[in-house]
Design a protein around this motif. Structure first.
Motif, PDB file in Angstrom:
ATOM      1  N   GLN A   1     -34.916   1.323 -39.388  1.00  0.00           N
ATOM      2  CA  GLN A   1     -36.046   2.130 -38.926  1.00  0.00           C
ATOM      3  C   GLN A   1     -35.974   2.375 -37.420  1.00  0.00           C
ATOM      4  OE1 GLN A   1     -39.109  -0.463 -40.565  1.00  0.00           O
ATOM      5  NE2 GLN A   1     -39.828   1.189 -41.901  1.00  0.00           N
ATOM      6  N   LYS A   2     -35.581   1.367 -36.665  1.00  0.00           N
ATOM      7  CA  LYS A   2     -35.460   1.518 -35.212  1.00  0.00           C
ATOM      8  C   LYS A   2     -34.418   2.573 -34.865  1.00  0.00           C
ATOM      9  CE  LYS A   2     -36.764  -3.319 -34.466  1.00  0.00           C
ATOM     10  NZ  LYS A   2     -36.280  -4.677 -34.155  1.00  0.00           N
TER      11      LYS A   2
ATOM     12  N   GLU B   1     -33.471   4.983 -36.857  1.00  0.00           N
ATOM     13  CA  GLU B   1     -33.984   6.272 -37.337  1.00  0.00           C
ATOM     14  C   GLU B   1     -34.953   6.877 -36.327  1.00  0.00           C
ATOM     15  OE1 GLU B   1     -33.326   8.205 -40.050  1.00  0.00           O
ATOM     16  OE2 GLU B   1     -31.661   6.846 -40.501  1.00  0.00           O
ATOM     17  N   PHE B   2     -35.756   6.038 -35.661  1.00  0.00           N
ATOM     18  CA  PHE B   2     -36.630   6.545 -34.604  1.00  0.00           C
ATOM     19  C   PHE B   2     -35.804   7.291 -33.561  1.00  0.00           C
ATOM     20  CE2 PHE B   2     -39.757   2.793 -35.262  1.00  0.00           C
ATOM     21  CZ  PHE B   2     -40.462   3.512 -36.210  1.00  0.00           C
ATOM     22  N   VAL B   3     -34.704   6.686 -33.160  1.00  0.00           N
ATOM     23  CA  VAL B   3     -33.856   7.261 -32.109  1.00  0.00           C
ATOM     24  C   VAL B   3     -33.203   8.550 -32.600  1.00  0.00           C
ATOM     25  CG1 VAL B   3     -31.895   6.854 -30.582  1.00  0.00           C
ATOM     26  CG2 VAL B   3     -33.456   4.977 -31.129  1.00  0.00           C
ATOM     27  N   LYS B   4     -32.672   8.514 -33.816  1.00  0.00           N
ATOM     28  CA  LYS B   4     -32.002   9.708 -34.348  1.00  0.00           C
ATOM     29  C   LYS B   4     -32.977  10.874 -34.482  1.00  0.00           C
ATOM     30  CE  LYS B   4     -30.568   9.687 -38.667  1.00  0.00           C
ATOM     31  NZ  LYS B   4     -29.696   9.457 -39.851  1.00  0.00           N
TER      32      LYS B   4
ATOM     33  N   GLU C   1     -37.691  -5.773 -26.454  1.00  0.00           N
ATOM     34  CA  GLU C   1     -37.698  -4.487 -27.144  1.00  0.00           C
ATOM     35  C   GLU C   1     -38.968  -3.705 -26.793  1.00  0.00           C
ATOM     36  OE1 GLU C   1     -35.685  -4.964 -31.385  1.00  0.00           O
ATOM     37  OE2 GLU C   1     -37.307  -6.405 -31.103  1.00  0.00           O
ATOM     38  N   ALA C   2     -38.874  -2.386 -26.937  1.00  0.00           N
ATOM     39  CA  ALA C   2     -40.049  -1.535 -26.715  1.00  0.00           C
ATOM     40  C   ALA C   2     -39.897  -0.249 -27.506  1.00  0.00           C
ATOM     41  CB  ALA C   2     -40.238  -1.227 -25.240  1.00  0.00           C
ATOM     42  N   ILE C   3     -41.025   0.312 -27.881  1.00  0.00           N
ATOM     43  CA  ILE C   3     -41.061   1.606 -28.556  1.00  0.00           C
ATOM     44  C   ILE C   3     -41.989   2.518 -27.772  1.00  0.00           C
ATOM     45  CG2 ILE C   3     -41.873   2.814 -30.616  1.00  0.00           C
ATOM     46  CD1 ILE C   3     -40.760   0.614 -32.303  1.00  0.00           C
ATOM     47  N   TYR C   4     -41.489   3.722 -27.491  1.00  0.00           N
ATOM     48  CA  TYR C   4     -42.247   4.694 -26.708  1.00  0.00           C
ATOM     49  C   TYR C   4     -42.456   5.982 -27.494  1.00  0.00           C
ATOM     50  CZ  TYR C   4     -41.013   1.998 -22.507  1.00  0.00           C
ATOM     51  OH  TYR C   4     -40.858   1.014 -21.566  1.00  0.00           O
ATOM     52  N   LYS C   5     -43.507   6.684 -27.136  1.00  0.00           N
ATOM     53  CA  LYS C   5     -43.644   8.058 -27.569  1.00  0.00           C
ATOM     54  C   LYS C   5     -42.713   8.917 -26.715  1.00  0.00           C
ATOM     55  CE  LYS C   5     -46.813   7.940 -30.815  1.00  0.00           C
ATOM     56  NZ  LYS C   5     -46.526   8.401 -32.192  1.00  0.00           N
TER      57      LYS C   5
ATOM     58  N   TYR D   1     -42.638  12.157 -31.871  1.00  0.00           N
ATOM     59  CA  TYR D   1     -41.469  11.313 -32.148  1.00  0.00           C
ATOM     60  C   TYR D   1     -41.497  10.062 -31.281  1.00  0.00           C
ATOM     61  CZ  TYR D   1     -39.870  15.257 -34.818  1.00  0.00           C
ATOM     62  OH  TYR D   1     -39.787  16.266 -35.744  1.00  0.00           O
ATOM     63  N   THR D   2     -40.792   9.051 -31.778  1.00  0.00           N
ATOM     64  CA  THR D   2     -40.802   7.720 -31.169  1.00  0.00           C
ATOM     65  C   THR D   2     -39.393   7.318 -30.792  1.00  0.00           C
ATOM     66  OG1 THR D   2     -42.718   7.086 -32.497  1.00  0.00           O
ATOM     67  CG2 THR D   2     -41.406   5.302 -31.570  1.00  0.00           C
ATOM     68  N   LEU D   3     -39.261   6.646 -29.642  1.00  0.00           N
ATOM     69  CA  LEU D   3     -37.953   6.224 -29.147  1.00  0.00           C
ATOM     70  C   LEU D   3     -37.927   4.702 -28.998  1.00  0.00           C
ATOM     71  CD1 LEU D   3     -35.317   7.565 -28.321  1.00  0.00           C
ATOM     72  CD2 LEU D   3     -36.149   7.664 -25.983  1.00  0.00           C
ATOM     73  N   TYR D   4     -36.869   4.102 -29.514  1.00  0.00           N
ATOM     74  CA  TYR D   4     -36.715   2.646 -29.473  1.00  0.00           C
ATOM     75  C   TYR D   4     -35.727   2.233 -28.389  1.00  0.00           C
ATOM     76  CZ  TYR D   4     -34.725  -1.906 -30.640  1.00  0.00           C
ATOM     77  OH  TYR D   4     -34.239  -3.182 -30.565  1.00  0.00           O
ATOM     78  N   TYR D   5     -36.091   1.207 -27.615  1.00  0.00           N
ATOM     79  CA  TYR D   5     -35.188   0.640 -26.612  1.00  0.00           C
ATOM     80  C   TYR D   5     -35.050  -0.863 -26.816  1.00  0.00           C
ATOM     81  CZ  TYR D   5     -35.011   4.777 -23.610  1.00  0.00           C
ATOM     82  OH  TYR D   5     -34.788   6.027 -23.106  1.00  0.00           O
TER      83      TYR D   5
END
Length: 212
Positions: free
Chosen positions: A7-8, A10-13, A152-156, A163-167
């Protein structure tokens, strides 16, 4: 963080597919990075190079301009299609690096601003894969932001809040330790301090050179 590794990723893709055309038209600041990429190029013992997370292909094309045989890989179909339309001198492949494989070995592997989108266990797998994809004495060059924090962090996505971006924040010590665990020999680490090219979460930029 209650998300699976898949899922993480997929957020990036999904994010990069959504912003692909905006992203592809941003200035990649090749002049800033050229000395570091050229240092990597000069270290190579052959001409086959893999660009991991190639995006719209600007750095793949920069590498290919030195008469290298470059393969760029990215999991964003929109970015790969843009790269293919812009740079005919590079072979581009659509693939998640976690699933990517190749029958041939590479003399060098380059990756900029990609590995911090992988959770720890995926990152460990990928670094082992990169080690195995390199030929004997093959070279690795990683360019990554130096984060202000770890974890870890998730951003809009600021360009599209749908969409959401995972770091996965990778400190210099953390990525060095992971490389050593994957059997890489670290040759050098350089730092770029350029406020104009930093994201808000970053304190600087690191360039890591390693050898199989």
């Amino acid at each position: 963080m209650n998300f699976t590794n898949k899922q993480k990723r997929e957020f990036v893709k999904d994010d990069y597919n959504a912003i692909a055309y905006l992203y592809a038209n941003e200035d990649r600041n090749l002049k800033l990075y050229a000395p570091y990429v050229n240092k990597f190029i000069e270290s190579l013992n052959g001409n086959k190079v893999l660009d991991v997370g190639c995006g719209a292909g600007e750095f793949s094309n920069f590498l290919a301009s030195s008469k290298l045989e470059v393969t760029g890989v990215d999991f964003s179909v929109n970015l790969i299609n843009i790269a293919k339309s812009r740079y005919k001198n590079v072979k581009f492949e659509l693939s998640d690096i976690c699933d990517f494989d190749a029958t041939n070995k590479f003399d060098g592997i380059f990756s900029k601003d990609t590995l911090f989108h992988l959770p720890d266990s995926d990152l460990t797998q990928v670094l082992n894969k990169l080690y195995n994809l390199l030929d004997k004495n093959g070279k690795l060059c990683l360019i990554l932001d130096i984060p202000k924090q770890d974890g870890e962090a998730i951003y809009k996505e600021p360009l599209d809040n749908n969409y959401t971006l995972y770091y996965n924040y990778l400190t210099t010590d953390k990525i060095k330790n992971l490389l050593i665990k994957a059997n890489f020999k670290i040759n050098d680490v350089e730092f770029i301090n350029n406020a104009d090219d930093l994201y808000v979460y970053a304190d600087g930029i690191m360039v890591i050179y390693a050898t199989k």
